[in-house]
Design an enzyme around this catalytic site. Structure first.
Site, PDB file in Angstrom:
ATOM      1  N   THR A  59      -8.929 -31.469   1.952  1.00  0.00           N
ATOM      2  CA  THR A  59      -9.845 -30.323   1.903  1.00  0.00           C
ATOM      3  C   THR A  59      -9.167 -29.031   2.328  1.00  0.00           C
ATOM      4  OG1 THR A  59     -11.775 -31.705   2.206  1.00  0.00           O
ATOM      5  CG2 THR A  59     -11.997 -29.438   2.911  1.00  0.00           C
ATOM      6  N   SER A 106      -7.093 -37.624   0.529  1.00  0.00           N
ATOM      7  CA  SER A 106      -6.382 -38.527   1.444  1.00  0.00           C
ATOM      8  C   SER A 106      -6.738 -39.988   1.215  1.00  0.00           C
ATOM      9  CB  SER A 106      -6.617 -38.120   2.898  1.00  0.00           C
ATOM     10  OG  SER A 106      -7.933 -38.389   3.306  1.00  0.00           O
ATOM     11  N   THR A 141      -8.910 -35.039   5.799  1.00  0.00           N
ATOM     12  CA  THR A 141      -9.377 -35.574   7.081  1.00  0.00           C
ATOM     13  C   THR A 141      -9.827 -37.034   6.991  1.00  0.00           C
ATOM     14  OG1 THR A 141     -11.653 -34.809   6.737  1.00  0.00           O
ATOM     15  CG2 THR A 141     -10.138 -33.295   7.863  1.00  0.00           C
ATOM     16  N   ASP A 142     -10.111 -37.512   5.767  1.00  0.00           N
ATOM     17  CA  ASP A 142     -10.701 -38.855   5.659  1.00  0.00           C
ATOM     18  C   ASP A 142      -9.783 -39.950   6.199  1.00  0.00           C
ATOM     19  OD1 ASP A 142     -12.902 -37.666   4.570  1.00  0.00           O
ATOM     20  OD2 ASP A 142     -12.519 -38.310   2.511  1.00  0.00           O
TER      21      ASP A 142
END
Ligand code: SIN
Length: 383
Positions: A59, A106, A141-142
């Site tokens: 993101t 990710s 971030t995942d």
């Protein structure tokens, strides 16, 4: 959440600038495939430290046609040069070399990708005559906590790796990426960041990668270590530290120079009525280790016991973690399975991969998870 709005995007504005190789250290930059360097031309400032930014997507490199869109944007669009260009203040604190390692969501980053990323960073930071003070990895971030954990347990010197992401795309009204990136580089050049392994920096907080997890799917306030806390934070883009540099008590480190591939390790998620045959199926499909995201403090169902016993009898290590994500699975004397301690399922999977890739015996694998906690609380680890 992700969606694909590629047709609507104005990619020409967002793509990386043309490659500008640094001339300061040609062998190093060639090996790393540096495609952006603030040091080319007259911009190099010899009084500033040098930071290597490795961009992987997510993101923080995401884009949408709407400034109000925080949910249906496309992740992994903007190139490393444009990420740096969006934060001119970066060049007041550091010279920057940029590597476009990947540009993806990710969830599409693989274990092989992260192994390669770690090799590049170890080369960049830890080789003799390295001119980098630290590295910053921009990441979705995942799965950020997974990459950060891997980098933490495979880093072979005391320089800092800072992993950073964003919860809102670059096109959002209040995008968090530029500020997070400035904070990440600020931490990477802070001498007090040395000796702390990999650090996760977002939203004015600094977390140690070994303990830090993603806790909220949507909000800016997401990364943290609910039990162990943050190691520091930032005020007006200036880092402060709650503690001197210290190593997480339970952290094990692994060599990677001789590893070219990582074995498959699968996570089986426990719940009422889960099908324990999945354990057998995963092994038939090539898994060399199993992690069970167990209920509570790592309880197993009676139905799973024969499948777990069969796996262990075949020499396949079975690590029991907890799907609660916070808290620990305590080692027990005489158990066939391995207790994950404070590692959540995704981090347990990675540690098991690296133990297997280093040809650890079953006992050595068990010790890597259980020995420190077992010795502290007086029972369990066989070592
Ligand atoms: C991703 O993990 O690549 C998308 C989501 C995010 O970065 O927050």
């Amino acid at each position: 959440m992700r969606s694909f709005l590629a047709g609507a995007l104005c990619l020409s504005v967002l793509a990386s600038a043309a490659p500008t190789l640094s001339v300061r250290d040609v062998p190093q930059t060639e090996f790393l495939n540096v495609t952006y360097s603030s040091s080319s031309g007259s911009l190099h400032n010899s009084s500033l430290p040098n930071v290597l930014i490795l961009a992987t997507g997510g993101t923080i490199a995401g884009s949408s046609t709407s400034s109000e869109d925080d949910t249906h944007y496309q992740a992994g669009v903007i190139g490393v040069a444009a990420l740096v260009a969006a934060v001119p203040d970066l060049l007041n604190i550091s010279n920057i070399d940029g590597v476009q390692f990947a540009n993806k969501n990710s969830g599409d980053i693989t274990s092989a990708d992260v192994l390669q990323l770690s090799k590049l960073i170890n080369y960049a930071l830890c080789r003799s005559h390295s001119n980098y003070t630290g590295a910053v990895v921009t990441h979705g971030t995942d799965t950020l906590e997974e990459t950060a954990f891997t980098l933490d347990i495979t880093l072979s010197c005391s320089k800092p790796i800072v992993i950073v992401g964003a919860m809102r795309p670059a096109t959002a009204t209040s995008a968090d990426g530029p500020g997070n990136l400035l904070e990440a580089v600020t931490v990477a050049v802070d001498p007090r960041a040395k000796g702390r392994g990999a650090l996760i920096v977002l939203n004015d907080r600094i977390g140690q990668a070994w303990y830090t997890i993603k806790r909220n799917a949507n909000t800016l306030e997401t990364f943290g270590a609910p039990e162990q806390g943050f190691v520091g934070g930032l005020l007006s883009y200036t880092p402060f530290w709650y503690y001197p540099a210290t190593r997480p008590t339970f952290k094990q480190t692994f060599k990677i120079a001789a590893i070219n591939t990582l074995p498959a390790v699968e996570i089986i998620y426990a719940h009422e009525s889960y099908n324990p045959k999945l354990i057998k199926d995963a092994i038939s499909d090539g898994a060399q280790g199993i992690v069970i995201a167990g209920t509570g403090a790592g309880d197993e169902s009676l139905a799973a016991e024969p499948y777990i016993a069969a796996a262990v009898a075949q020499g396949v290590p079975v690590v029991i973690s907890t799907k609660i994500n916070v808290g620990c699975v305590v080692p027990s004397a005489g158990s066939d399975t391995i207790a994950a301690g404070f590692l959540n399922p995704v981090k347990s999977r990675i540690q098991l991969q690296y133990a297997l890739a280093n040809n650890y015996s079953m006992n050595a694998t068990r010790a890597s998870f259980e020995q420190v906690l077992g010795s502290m609380i007086g029972y369990g680890a066989s070592g």
